[in-house]
Design a protein around this motif. Sequence first.
Motif, mmCIF file in Angstrom:
data_model
loop_
_atom_site.group_PDB
_atom_site.id
_atom_site.type_symbol
_atom_site.label_atom_id
_atom_site.label_comp_id
_atom_site.label_asym_id
_atom_site.label_seq_id
_atom_site.Cartn_x
_atom_site.Cartn_y
_atom_site.Cartn_z
ATOM 1 N N HIS A 1 -32.050 -9.037 51.445
ATOM 2 C CA HIS A 1 -32.173 -7.617 51.761
ATOM 3 C C HIS A 1 -32.950 -6.892 50.672
ATOM 4 O O HIS A 1 -32.639 -7.033 49.485
ATOM 5 N N GLY A 2 -33.933 -6.075 51.063
ATOM 6 C CA GLY A 2 -34.643 -5.324 50.044
ATOM 7 C C GLY A 2 -35.933 -4.729 50.540
ATOM 8 O O GLY A 2 -36.195 -4.644 51.748
ATOM 9 N N LEU A 3 -36.744 -4.300 49.596
ATOM 10 C CA LEU A 3 -38.036 -3.688 49.872
ATOM 11 C C LEU A 3 -39.069 -4.329 48.951
ATOM 12 O O LEU A 3 -38.855 -4.414 47.739
ATOM 13 N N SER A 4 -40.169 -4.777 49.512
ATOM 14 C CA SER A 4 -41.261 -5.377 48.740
ATOM 15 C C SER A 4 -42.494 -4.506 48.876
ATOM 16 O O SER A 4 -42.831 -4.070 49.977
ATOM 17 N N VAL A 5 -43.177 -4.249 47.768
ATOM 18 C CA VAL A 5 -44.397 -3.455 47.778
ATOM 19 C C VAL A 5 -45.566 -4.342 47.368
ATOM 20 O O VAL A 5 -45.496 -5.060 46.359
ATOM 21 N N PHE A 6 -46.648 -4.301 48.170
ATOM 22 C CA PHE A 6 -47.816 -5.142 47.934
ATOM 23 C C PHE A 6 -49.076 -4.282 47.862
ATOM 24 O O PHE A 6 -49.173 -3.235 48.510
ATOM 25 N N ASP A 7 -50.028 -4.766 47.106
ATOM 26 C CA ASP A 7 -51.381 -4.237 47.122
ATOM 27 C C ASP A 7 -52.226 -5.125 48.026
ATOM 28 O O ASP A 7 -52.080 -6.355 48.007
ATOM 29 N N VAL A 8 -53.097 -4.520 48.807
ATOM 30 C CA VAL A 8 -53.896 -5.279 49.764
ATOM 31 C C VAL A 8 -54.680 -6.395 49.076
ATOM 32 O O VAL A 8 -54.747 -7.526 49.578
ATOM 33 N N VAL A 9 -55.235 -6.120 47.913
ATOM 34 C CA VAL A 9 -56.068 -7.103 47.219
ATOM 35 C C VAL A 9 -55.259 -7.979 46.278
ATOM 36 O O VAL A 9 -55.419 -9.200 46.247
ATOM 37 N N ASP A 10 -54.348 -7.371 45.512
ATOM 38 C CA ASP A 10 -53.697 -8.076 44.410
ATOM 39 C C ASP A 10 -52.332 -8.663 44.746
ATOM 40 O O ASP A 10 -51.776 -9.414 43.932
ATOM 41 N N GLY A 11 -51.758 -8.332 45.892
ATOM 42 C CA GLY A 11 -50.467 -8.897 46.268
ATOM 43 C C GLY A 11 -49.294 -8.120 45.717
ATOM 44 O O GLY A 11 -49.332 -6.889 45.615
ATOM 45 N N PRO A 12 -48.185 -8.802 45.342
ATOM 46 C CA PRO A 12 -46.936 -8.117 44.988
ATOM 47 C C PRO A 12 -47.073 -7.251 43.741
ATOM 48 O O PRO A 12 -47.641 -7.676 42.735
ATOM 49 N N ILE A 13 -46.515 -6.022 43.820
ATOM 50 C CA ILE A 13 -46.543 -5.126 42.663
ATOM 51 C C ILE A 13 -45.166 -4.546 42.349
ATOM 52 O O ILE A 13 -45.022 -3.808 41.380
ATOM 53 N N GLY A 14 -44.130 -4.870 43.122
ATOM 54 C CA GLY A 14 -42.797 -4.358 42.814
ATOM 55 C C GLY A 14 -41.897 -4.388 44.027
ATOM 56 O O GLY A 14 -42.232 -4.957 45.063
ATOM 57 N N GLY A 15 -40.726 -3.763 43.876
ATOM 58 C CA GLY A 15 -39.775 -3.710 44.970
ATOM 59 C C GLY A 15 -38.379 -3.447 44.476
ATOM 60 O O GLY A 15 -38.161 -3.160 43.296
ATOM 61 N N LEU A 16 -37.438 -3.514 45.390
ATOM 62 C CA LEU A 16 -36.046 -3.302 45.021
ATOM 63 C C LEU A 16 -35.150 -4.175 45.875
ATOM 64 O O LEU A 16 -35.517 -4.597 46.975
ATOM 65 N N ASP A 17 -33.961 -4.465 45.337
ATOM 66 C CA ASP A 17 -32.946 -5.205 46.069
ATOM 67 C C ASP A 17 -31.969 -4.231 46.692
ATOM 68 O O ASP A 17 -31.825 -3.091 46.249
ATOM 69 N N ALA A 18 -31.252 -4.680 47.719
ATOM 70 C CA ALA A 18 -30.245 -3.847 48.375
ATOM 71 C C ALA A 18 -29.098 -4.726 48.838
ATOM 72 O O ALA A 18 -29.288 -5.890 49.182
ATOM 73 N N GLU A 19 -27.897 -4.166 48.831
ATOM 74 C CA GLU A 19 -26.736 -4.910 49.313
ATOM 75 C C GLU A 19 -26.734 -4.997 50.829
ATOM 76 O O GLU A 19 -26.397 -6.022 51.419
ATOM 77 N N GLY A 20 -27.082 -3.895 51.500
ATOM 78 C CA GLY A 20 -27.150 -3.885 52.946
ATOM 79 C C GLY A 20 -28.546 -4.235 53.435
ATOM 80 O O GLY A 20 -29.444 -4.545 52.646
ATOM 81 N N VAL A 21 -28.756 -4.186 54.755
ATOM 82 C CA VAL A 21 -30.066 -4.470 55.322
ATOM 83 C C VAL A 21 -30.946 -3.234 55.145
ATOM 84 O O VAL A 21 -30.473 -2.098 55.211
ATOM 85 N N VAL A 22 -32.215 -3.450 54.879
ATOM 86 C CA VAL A 22 -33.176 -2.360 54.735
ATOM 87 C C VAL A 22 -33.985 -2.279 56.024
ATOM 88 O O VAL A 22 -34.585 -3.269 56.452
ATOM 89 N N THR A 23 -33.987 -1.097 56.647
ATOM 90 C CA THR A 23 -34.455 -1.015 58.028
ATOM 91 C C THR A 23 -35.616 -0.055 58.249
ATOM 92 O O THR A 23 -36.109 0.046 59.352
ATOM 93 N N ALA A 24 -36.035 0.694 57.248
ATOM 94 C CA ALA A 24 -37.175 1.590 57.407
ATOM 95 C C ALA A 24 -37.769 1.835 56.038
ATOM 96 O O ALA A 24 -37.066 1.780 55.027
ATOM 97 N N ALA A 25 -39.074 2.123 55.995
ATOM 98 C CA ALA A 25 -39.746 2.325 54.705
ATOM 99 C C ALA A 25 -40.877 3.315 54.855
ATOM 100 O O ALA A 25 -41.487 3.439 55.928
ATOM 101 N N ALA A 26 -41.163 4.022 53.772
ATOM 102 C CA ALA A 26 -42.328 4.895 53.685
ATOM 103 C C ALA A 26 -42.850 4.834 52.260
ATOM 104 O O ALA A 26 -42.133 4.451 51.331
ATOM 105 N N LEU A 27 -44.098 5.271 52.089
ATOM 106 C CA LEU A 27 -44.780 5.031 50.825
ATOM 107 C C LEU A 27 -45.827 6.106 50.612
ATOM 108 O O LEU A 27 -46.440 6.596 51.563
ATOM 109 N N ASP A 28 -45.980 6.538 49.352
ATOM 110 C CA ASP A 28 -47.152 7.312 48.983
ATOM 111 C C ASP A 28 -47.620 6.850 47.613
ATOM 112 O O ASP A 28 -47.202 5.779 47.147
ATOM 113 N N GLY A 29 -48.466 7.616 46.960
ATOM 114 C CA GLY A 29 -49.013 7.148 45.695
ATOM 115 C C GLY A 29 -48.027 7.116 44.550
ATOM 116 O O GLY A 29 -48.273 6.466 43.533
ATOM 117 N N ASP A 30 -46.898 7.810 44.686
ATOM 118 C CA ASP A 30 -45.941 7.929 43.591
ATOM 119 C C ASP A 30 -44.613 7.234 43.825
ATOM 120 O O ASP A 30 -43.889 6.953 42.866
#
Length: 416
Positions: free
Chosen positions: A358-387
């Motif tokens: 369970h968690g959230l993974s953040v990727f860059d189109v060119v460079d791949g993984p750049i971060g993320g977070l773990d979660a105890e429950g299931v993660v079911t929705a996500a949004a993103l901006d520059g910050d």
Amino acid sequence: MSSLGRRNRSLGDVEPAGSRHLGRRSAVALTDDTVLAGTADGRLRAFDRDLHSLWTTETGDGRVVSIDTFDGKNTKENIAFDGKIVAGERGPAGAVRCHDLATGDLVWRYETADDLGEPQEETRFLLPFVADVVAGDDRMYVAARRYERGDDGRRFHSAVYAFRPDGGVDWRYRADASPISLAVREDRVAVAYNRCPGDHQCGLVVLDAETGDERVTWDPGTDGQRRVGDVSLLAEGMAVASHGDYCGYLLDADGGQRARVPLATPESVDGDRVYAYPNHVHATAAGAVFVTGNTYPEEGRETDARHPMEHTGVGVSLGGERNWTHPVDGFATGIGTHGDRIAVASAQHFRDRDAESHGLSVFDVVDGPIGGLDAEGVVTAAALDGDAAVAIEEPVAYHDEGEERGAYRLLFDALA
């Protein structure tokens, strides 16, 4: 995954998910100043970036499953859209609701069930479902569907809408197929259909944003009802995740093939022939990212085998060359995108019930993984901006453990 500095905010109580997913029942969005959460009781909730509450609407008739906002997206000629949110429900009416961003007040409401028909039963799969909501320059584009079962098999009733600021409908595009996602860019609206059991035998349709007329159609040309899992529009052309042959496609503006990238095509694992659907794609001028889902066997419905490319993000160039591959750890329940970044919300494989996924993974189109977070429950929705990246966590309780993991809450992570 490593956390980048998380804070969270409770969204109240909700029935925990079980060994199998309960489907989409939450949504999340970001504006310059506001974090928006749509919840399973039909409420919209607004928070500032420190997750202090700004306002909460009354409960709705269904679950809020899709959100987009015009904040910062409109042109000077279309200021009527300033500060508006549009949310879509899974519920008896399949409602589309427009709210004021500053106050949460309801501006207008539209019931897609008037076009698609009432549900056969008020069970999750049969309720009208607003699959996607995407803001354009001067309209809000919405895809809604209703599923029904009959003696002659499954049927879908669906429509894509172009809404004006006052809630009027400029055009509708109808099909007896299941729209799963929209992509909007300038004068084009692309519609991905993941199931086509009826007369509409086309996995991708590109419509004129002004008139709703068909401009381009494309299909993987495979047998069966499964066609397209997602679409992303480029300045010239598009990227398509194909359910028909488990590949990613890069197409030109007329639907011609530029590149075909095998992602989780059938192969033999532990004596079974297995595959995985590519369910998501995000493409920019820098490249594209495809994300694959759960393993399925070619024969039967159950297997202990796991495709080596299941639950994987794959970065490719616009020429079709692979730049990177990286696990997303679990089933991708949804994505958020911003520029060259994509956030992937993940939950346990329904056969494995692995809470570590369970968690959230953040990727860059060119460079791949750049971060993320773990979660105890299931993660079911996500949004993103520059910050920041935001997500919604839902609790989960496996039938044979007697333990509830996680909580119904909003997760916020500042991005480096």
